[in-house]
Design an enzyme around this catalytic site. Sequence first.
Site, PDB file in Angstrom:
ATOM      1  N   TYR A 196       1.036  -1.135   0.011  1.00 46.71           N
ATOM      2  CA  TYR A 196       0.070  -0.226   0.053  1.00 46.71           C
ATOM      3  C   TYR A 196       0.825   1.089   0.096  1.00 46.71           C
ATOM      4  CZ  TYR A 196      -3.136   3.682   1.619  1.00 46.71           C
ATOM      5  OH  TYR A 196      -3.931   4.917   1.604  1.00 46.71           O
ATOM      6  N   LYS A 201       1.212   3.973  -3.044  1.00 43.87           N
ATOM      7  CA  LYS A 201       1.015   5.167  -2.957  1.00 43.87           C
ATOM      8  C   LYS A 201       2.114   6.269  -3.256  1.00 43.87           C
ATOM      9  CE  LYS A 201      -2.244   6.968  -1.815  1.00 43.87           C
ATOM     10  NZ  LYS A 201      -3.843   7.240  -2.449  1.00 43.87           N
TER      11      LYS A 201
HETATM   12  N1  NAD Z   1      -8.679   6.550   5.231  1.00 43.64           N
HETATM   13  C1  NAD Z   1      -7.642   7.138   5.291  1.00 43.64           C
HETATM   14  O1  NAD Z   1      -7.041   7.203   6.724  1.00 43.64           O
HETATM   15  C2  NAD Z   1      -6.697   7.760   4.546  1.00 43.64           C
HETATM   16  C3  NAD Z   1      -5.405   8.319   4.769  1.00 43.64           C
HETATM   17  C4  NAD Z   1      -4.914   8.924   3.885  1.00 43.64           C
HETATM   18  C5  NAD Z   1      -4.973   8.664   2.261  1.00 43.64           C
HETATM   19  N2  NAD Z   1      -5.968   8.127   1.918  1.00 43.64           N
HETATM   20  C6  NAD Z   1      -6.289   8.031   0.576  1.00 43.64           C
HETATM   21  O2  NAD Z   1      -7.625   8.552   0.606  1.00 43.64           O
HETATM   22  C7  NAD Z   1      -8.083   7.892  -0.655  1.00 43.64           C
HETATM   23  C8  NAD Z   1      -9.645   7.527  -0.329  1.00 43.64           C
HETATM   24  O3  NAD Z   1      -9.570   6.527   0.803  1.00 43.64           O
HETATM   25  P1  NAD Z   1     -10.842   6.227   1.586  1.00 43.64           P
HETATM   26  O4  NAD Z   1     -10.387   6.102   3.050  1.00 43.64           O
HETATM   27  O5  NAD Z   1     -11.827   6.969   1.262  1.00 43.64           O
HETATM   28  O6  NAD Z   1     -11.062   4.674   1.025  1.00 43.64           O
HETATM   29  P2  NAD Z   1     -12.371   4.029   0.459  1.00 43.64           P
HETATM   30  O7  NAD Z   1     -12.234   2.816   0.096  1.00 43.64           O
HETATM   31  O8  NAD Z   1     -13.541   4.378   1.418  1.00 43.64           O
HETATM   32  O9  NAD Z   1     -12.644   4.799  -1.052  1.00 43.64           O
HETATM   33  C9  NAD Z   1     -11.938   4.536  -2.196  1.00 43.64           C
HETATM   34  C10 NAD Z   1     -13.154   4.531  -3.232  1.00 43.64           C
HETATM   35  O10 NAD Z   1     -12.280   4.248  -4.326  1.00 43.64           O
HETATM   36  C11 NAD Z   1     -13.217   3.334  -4.977  1.00 43.64           C
HETATM   37  N3  NAD Z   1     -12.326   2.562  -6.011  1.00 43.64           N
HETATM   38  C12 NAD Z   1     -11.343   1.529  -5.540  1.00 43.64           C
HETATM   39  N4  NAD Z   1     -11.011   0.970  -6.416  1.00 43.64           N
HETATM   40  C13 NAD Z   1     -11.374   1.479  -7.585  1.00 43.64           C
HETATM   41  C14 NAD Z   1     -11.375   1.108  -9.206  1.00 43.64           C
HETATM   42  N5  NAD Z   1     -10.459   0.309  -9.419  1.00 43.64           N
HETATM   43  N6  NAD Z   1     -11.843   2.090 -10.087  1.00 43.64           N
HETATM   44  C15 NAD Z   1     -12.705   3.200  -9.567  1.00 43.64           C
HETATM   45  N7  NAD Z   1     -12.957   3.299  -8.245  1.00 43.64           N
HETATM   46  C16 NAD Z   1     -12.341   2.652  -7.297  1.00 43.64           C
HETATM   47  C17 NAD Z   1     -13.814   2.539  -4.105  1.00 43.64           C
HETATM   48  O11 NAD Z   1     -14.803   2.066  -4.637  1.00 43.64           O
HETATM   49  C18 NAD Z   1     -14.221   3.621  -3.113  1.00 43.64           C
HETATM   50  O12 NAD Z   1     -15.261   4.120  -3.203  1.00 43.64           O
HETATM   51  C19 NAD Z   1      -7.300   6.757  -1.100  1.00 43.64           C
HETATM   52  O13 NAD Z   1      -6.730   7.028  -2.138  1.00 43.64           O
HETATM   53  C20 NAD Z   1      -6.540   6.662  -0.007  1.00 43.64           C
HETATM   54  O14 NAD Z   1      -5.117   6.092  -0.293  1.00 43.64           O
HETATM   55  C21 NAD Z   1      -6.846   7.601   2.869  1.00 43.64           C
HETATM   56  C1  LIG Z   2      -2.703  -2.734  17.348  1.00 42.71           C
HETATM   57  C2  LIG Z   2      -3.991  -2.647  17.446  1.00 42.71           C
HETATM   58  C3  LIG Z   2      -4.606  -2.398  19.021  1.00 42.71           C
HETATM   59  O1  LIG Z   2      -5.722  -1.641  19.176  1.00 42.71           O
HETATM   60  C4  LIG Z   2      -4.206  -1.373  16.747  1.00 42.71           C
HETATM   61  C5  LIG Z   2      -4.178  -1.378  15.471  1.00 42.71           C
HETATM   62  C6  LIG Z   2      -4.568   0.012  14.709  1.00 42.71           C
HETATM   63  C7  LIG Z   2      -4.228  -0.110  13.321  1.00 42.71           C
HETATM   64  C8  LIG Z   2      -5.282  -0.988  12.468  1.00 42.71           C
HETATM   65  C9  LIG Z   2      -4.217   1.453  12.738  1.00 42.71           C
HETATM   66  C10 LIG Z   2      -3.303   2.263  13.244  1.00 42.71           C
HETATM   67  C11 LIG Z   2      -2.820   3.332  12.433  1.00 42.71           C
HETATM   68  C12 LIG Z   2      -3.805   3.059  11.171  1.00 42.71           C
HETATM   69  C13 LIG Z   2      -3.305   3.735   9.899  1.00 42.71           C
HETATM   70  C14 LIG Z   2      -3.118   5.345  10.048  1.00 42.71           C
HETATM   71  O2  LIG Z   2      -4.196   5.830  10.703  1.00 42.71           O
HETATM   72  C15 LIG Z   2      -2.820   5.756   8.514  1.00 42.71           C
HETATM   73  C16 LIG Z   2      -3.244   5.121   7.567  1.00 42.71           C
HETATM   74  C17 LIG Z   2      -3.005   5.854   6.304  1.00 42.71           C
HETATM   75  C18 LIG Z   2      -4.328   5.804   5.180  1.00 42.71           C
HETATM   76  O3  LIG Z   2      -3.410   6.131   3.727  1.00 42.71           O
HETATM   77  C19 LIG Z   2      -4.692   4.252   5.175  1.00 42.71           C
HETATM   78  C20 LIG Z   2      -5.052   3.958   6.415  1.00 42.71           C
HETATM   79  C21 LIG Z   2      -3.913   3.828   7.382  1.00 42.71           C
HETATM   80  C22 LIG Z   2      -2.899   2.879   6.954  1.00 42.71           C
HETATM   81  C23 LIG Z   2      -4.437   3.515   8.947  1.00 42.71           C
HETATM   82  C24 LIG Z   2      -4.781   1.975   8.903  1.00 42.71           C
HETATM   83  C25 LIG Z   2      -5.210   1.330  10.234  1.00 42.71           C
HETATM   84  C26 LIG Z   2      -3.916   1.795  11.150  1.00 42.71           C
HETATM   85  C27 LIG Z   2      -2.834   0.899  10.711  1.00 42.71           C
END
Ligand code: NAD
Ligand SMILES: C[C@@H](CO)CCC[C@@H](C)[C@H]1CC[C@H]2[C@@H]3[C@H](O)C=C4C[C@@H](O)CC[C@]4(C)[C@H]3CC[C@]12C
Length: 369
Positions: free
Chosen positions: A159, A163
Amino acid sequence: MADSAQAQKLVYLVTGGCGFLGEHVVRMLLQREPRLGELRVFDRHLGPWLEELKTGPVRVTAIQGDVTEAHEVAAAVAGAHVVIHTAGLVDVFGRASPETIHEVNVQGTRNVIEACVQTGTQFLVYTSSMEVVGPNTKGHPFYRGNEDTLYEAVHRHPYPCSKALAERLVLEANGREVHGGLPLVTCALRPTGIYGEGHQIMRDFYRQGLRLGGWLFRAIPASVEHGRVYVGNVAWMHVLAARELERRAALMGGQVYFCYDGSPYKSYEDFNMEFLGPCGLQLVGARPLLPYWVLVFLAALNALLQWLLRPLVLYAPLLNPYTLAVASTTFTVSTDKAQRHFGYEPLFSWEDSRTRTILWVQAAGSSAQ
Ligand SMILES: NC(=O)c1ccc[n+]([C@@H]2O[C@H](COP(=O)([O-])OP(=O)(O)OC[C@H]3O[C@@H](n4cnc5c(N)ncnc54)[C@H](O)[C@@H]3O)[C@@H](O)[C@H]2O)c1
Ligand SMILES: C[C@@H](CO)CCC[C@@H](C)[C@H]1CC[C@H]2[C@@H]3[C@H](O)C=C4C[C@@H](O)CC[C@]4(C)[C@H]3CC[C@]12C
């Protein structure tokens, strides 16, 4: 920009517009982008909530498509002024194969860039991640860091690798000539861990706590701090960045910005308790209940079981060596780059963000009963 162009209505495309973040970006655009004429929502799985948006003054076009299919992306991008590319496969639990993660996150991003170039779309905002930087596999803390902080970024997990590669593609594409002769302007936003309405992991922790009679058990020391950011503020930063890319192309083009707001720095578990506490859960233990080496052992065991069981069943628990390393390493951001470059200020205070999230957790929890 000329006055006549200012009055022009713009076409926006949001990829991944039905995901956790994407839905907030879509709703934020409809509420806060006065120049919006058409909003295209592109996702592999379209949400039923899109229907209610179609009755408003802005034309909302739902497009079911896959970012890995170049022709589907090109068709969706054609005629758009701005693309917000948030679609991605967020998987740190081993649910998808490394190849699939790469295909969606890297090839999908390449397809979006090429579609912009071929069809003449000039502005691209990419949702990157803090994980492009870290935490690294050596467990080095990133303490109150900013976009210029030196840090040894070492990626092994599919992952963060994907990214990082995708972010590089987006930044390198800045300045490329698009169809019609104008330059492509790109930037990347790097959220830390996002929380808020729709956050599935938060909901899972809540349900797990309910199953355990209202208790959660501390696994990570309270001294390990994480930067977290409210989804509404992440969405707002996307909307602002997309709007300002045109006016401030020279400054913003090819830049990265951490997503930040006023959410407090806390350990992952203590931060979650800000929401789960008011929903009736308690975190047991001022210190981790298990020694760290036991967690390392359990994480390794989970990884082994996942590998052994893969031919039969998908075993993808929350705890694995990667999630343990992320949860156990301080990663906090302190920056004002987005404020300086495009006037970003969080739209939601910490108090608002907290209240909104608590209400959502309560509703999500009760609907699970
Ligand atoms: N959730 C977090 O904490 C977090 C933190 C940093 C960055 N991000 C980034 O933010 C973005 C959104 O993440 P999220 O948490 O909303 O995830 P999410 O899984 O809720 O949303 C991702 C969306 O992309 C769509 N998708 C996946 N594969 C696809 C494909 N092949 N074609 C078209 N659509 C597709 C999914 O259906 C979904 O609706 C991602 O790029 C992720 O890397 C998320
Ligand atoms: C050891 C467990 C005891 O309670 C806790 C495990 C927690 C983990 C599942 C999460 C801790 C940190 C999270 C990640 C972080 O918040 C940032 C992220 C970046 C984003 O791009 C995707 C999600 C994530 C990797 C997020 C995922 C869940 C954790 C690893």
